[in-house]
Design a protein around this motif. Structure first.
Motif, mmCIF file in Angstrom:
data_model
loop_
_atom_site.group_PDB
_atom_site.id
_atom_site.type_symbol
_atom_site.label_atom_id
_atom_site.label_comp_id
_atom_site.label_asym_id
_atom_site.label_seq_id
_atom_site.Cartn_x
_atom_site.Cartn_y
_atom_site.Cartn_z
ATOM 1 N N ASP A 1 1.782 -0.532 7.461
ATOM 2 C CA ASP A 1 0.853 -1.314 6.658
ATOM 3 C C ASP A 1 1.542 -1.838 5.405
ATOM 4 O OD1 ASP A 1 -0.014 0.546 4.153
ATOM 5 O OD2 ASP A 1 0.405 1.754 5.929
ATOM 6 N N ASN A 2 0.955 -2.878 4.811
ATOM 7 C CA ASN A 2 1.576 -3.506 3.642
ATOM 8 C C ASN A 2 1.082 -2.924 2.330
ATOM 9 O OD1 ASN A 2 -0.997 -4.607 3.653
ATOM 10 N ND2 ASN A 2 -0.316 -6.677 3.074
ATOM 11 N N TYR A 3 0.210 -1.913 2.374
ATOM 12 C CA TYR A 3 -0.214 -1.298 1.116
ATOM 13 C C TYR A 3 0.484 0.036 0.879
ATOM 14 C CZ TYR A 3 -3.808 0.105 4.573
ATOM 15 O OH TYR A 3 -4.468 0.506 5.709
ATOM 16 N N THR A 4 1.218 0.549 1.867
ATOM 17 C CA THR A 4 2.184 1.646 1.641
ATOM 18 C C THR A 4 3.470 1.235 2.357
ATOM 19 O OG1 THR A 4 1.336 2.831 3.580
ATOM 20 C CG2 THR A 4 0.447 3.458 1.421
ATOM 21 N N ASN B 1 -9.351 -11.985 1.636
ATOM 22 C CA ASN B 1 -9.292 -12.147 0.188
ATOM 23 C C ASN B 1 -8.848 -13.570 -0.119
ATOM 24 O OD1 ASN B 1 -8.321 -11.955 -2.686
ATOM 25 N ND2 ASN B 1 -8.842 -9.789 -2.359
ATOM 26 N N SER C 1 -7.935 -7.362 5.928
ATOM 27 C CA SER C 1 -8.967 -7.671 4.935
ATOM 28 C C SER C 1 -8.978 -9.172 4.674
ATOM 29 C CB SER C 1 -8.704 -6.911 3.635
ATOM 30 O OG SER C 1 -7.502 -7.377 3.022
ATOM 31 N N GLN D 1 -4.703 -7.280 2.858
ATOM 32 C CA GLN D 1 -4.077 -6.067 3.376
ATOM 33 C C GLN D 1 -4.140 -6.036 4.905
ATOM 34 O OE1 GLN D 1 -6.154 -2.888 1.324
ATOM 35 N NE2 GLN D 1 -4.699 -2.947 -0.373
ATOM 36 N N TYR D 2 -3.060 -5.459 5.485
ATOM 37 C CA TYR D 2 -2.956 -5.373 6.941
ATOM 38 C C TYR D 2 -2.439 -3.995 7.341
ATOM 39 C CZ TYR D 2 -2.868 -10.517 6.658
ATOM 40 O OH TYR D 2 -3.159 -11.832 6.390
ATOM 41 N N ALA D 3 -2.820 -3.558 8.514
ATOM 42 C CA ALA D 3 -2.196 -2.409 9.176
ATOM 43 C C ALA D 3 -2.042 -2.762 10.650
ATOM 44 C CB ALA D 3 -3.043 -1.147 9.027
ATOM 45 N N TYR E 1 -6.005 -2.876 10.892
ATOM 46 C CA TYR E 1 -6.795 -3.261 9.726
ATOM 47 C C TYR E 1 -6.403 -4.653 9.259
ATOM 48 C CZ TYR E 1 -8.598 -2.981 4.892
ATOM 49 O OH TYR E 1 -9.248 -3.213 3.709
ATOM 50 N N TRP F 1 6.601 -1.039 7.109
ATOM 51 C CA TRP F 1 6.278 -2.465 7.070
ATOM 52 C C TRP F 1 7.529 -3.334 7.107
ATOM 53 C CZ3 TRP F 1 1.865 -4.669 8.111
ATOM 54 C CH2 TRP F 1 1.628 -5.997 7.735
ATOM 55 N N LEU G 1 -3.184 -10.476 -1.959
ATOM 56 C CA LEU G 1 -3.995 -9.261 -1.977
ATOM 57 C C LEU G 1 -4.566 -8.905 -0.603
ATOM 58 C CD1 LEU G 1 -5.951 -9.767 -5.335
ATOM 59 C CD2 LEU G 1 -3.840 -8.456 -4.928
#
Length: 320
Positions: free
Chosen positions: A78-81, A98, A96, A105-107, A94, A177, A103
């Protein structure tokens, strides 16, 4: 061969007739000997015919923990971790929505089934036989068990990208990622490939619509079947170097917030719900001309009932 019996019978009858005399009849002469019966000899027995040879359909099941198989590699990136992955009992998909692209987010999930070539070839490919000419691959299905999902996208899709043999083999523990393993980066962030092995090359445009049981969310939606291109899976078997796995991501239309979906991973303590790859094959009789097969999911899949799509899974469950 039928036997014929020749019977020869002979008899001798003596009679004396006196014309113009009225004397008594003479005594009956002695009876002749009985004819001899001759039976022909039995001919030699013919050679036995060659027995027929069965060419059965053979189904293969690959799920960690089933009959000692331990070759499933899977992880979520994912791009948030970005420097780690979500490698756990669940795989995460995942996206989102936006207004600011930075901002969003993907998983994504990456998955690979190791060792399928050796197991299938040992059973179906005979010595000095060409692998691609030895069997038909009738169907390949990836079954995933979805533990929960939430989405306001309609429709919602799984997009699959199949890595080519030049792509790095990802490591389940260290994939993230940016990189497939500790030393090799992806062609692009998020597990991208510059040349997917199926489709348009730059696009992972092999998509399957996710049709949930009801509503836009559920805490236990259950099994979902994803048909895989037969040409891809046949290559995994006959050219093991091409088996570098696949990436799954979610896309959706008309979403205001996005979608999140969790899948049971190969490490999940509930073995029966781990990802399952079913490969259905048919052995080709020696000397039979092979017929071409379509590489895409066929229109027949779209016309199949839910029960027909789940039938291979139910056969597998009956084995346990």
């Amino acid at each position: 061969m039928k036997l014929s019996r020749l019977v020869m019978t002979g008899s001798i009858l003596a009679a004396l007739t006196f014309i113009g005399c009225s004397g008594e009849d003479g005594e009956r002469g002695p009876e002749g000997p009985a004819g001899a019966s001759v039976t022909g000899q039995t001919g030699p027995k013919g050679d036995p015919g060659n027995p027929g040879e069965d060419k059965p359909n053979v189904d293969f099941y690959f799920q960690d923990g089933f009959k000692g198989y331990t070759g499933t590699q899977d992880a979520s990136i994912d791009n948030y971790t970005p420097n780690g992955n979500l490698n756990s009992n669940l795989l995460n998909l995942y996206f989102s929505v936006n207004n600011n692209p930075d901002l969003v987010q993907y998983a994504h999930t990456v998955i690979r089934f190791e060792g399928i070539s050796e197991e299938i070839s040992n059973i179906l490919v005979e010595e000095n036989e060409n692998c691609t000419d030895s069997f038909h691959l009738n169907q390949a299905i990836l079954y995933i068990y979805i533990s929960q999902y939430n989405s306001d996208a309609l429709p919602l899709y799984f997009n699959l990208g199949f890595y080519n043999e030049d792509d790095p083999i990802f490591d389940e523990a260290s994939a993230n990622w940016d990189a497939a393993n500790d030393t090799d980066g992806w062609d692009g962030k998020g597990g991208d490939s510059d040349n997917w092995a199926f489709g348009e090359g730059e696009l992972d445009d092999y998509s399957i619509q996710y049709i949930a049981g009801s509503g836009t969310s559920s805490s236990d939606p259950g099994w979902f079947p994803i048909p895989l291109p037969r040409s891809i899976v046949q290559s995994w078997i006959c050219n093991p170097d091409s088996n570098t796995g696949m990436r799954i991501r979610m896309t959706g239309d008309n979403a205001l917030n996005g979608a999140i979906l969790d899948i049971y991973a190969s490490e999940n303590p509930i073995e029966d719900l781990r990802p399952l790859l079913v490969i259905e094959t048919e052995k080709i009789e020696v000397g039979t001309t092979t017929k071409g097969y379509e590489g895409t999911k066929t229109q027949d899949w779209d016309n199949m009932s839910y029960e027909e799509k789940m039938a291979p899974l139910h056969r597998f469950q009956a084995l346990q």
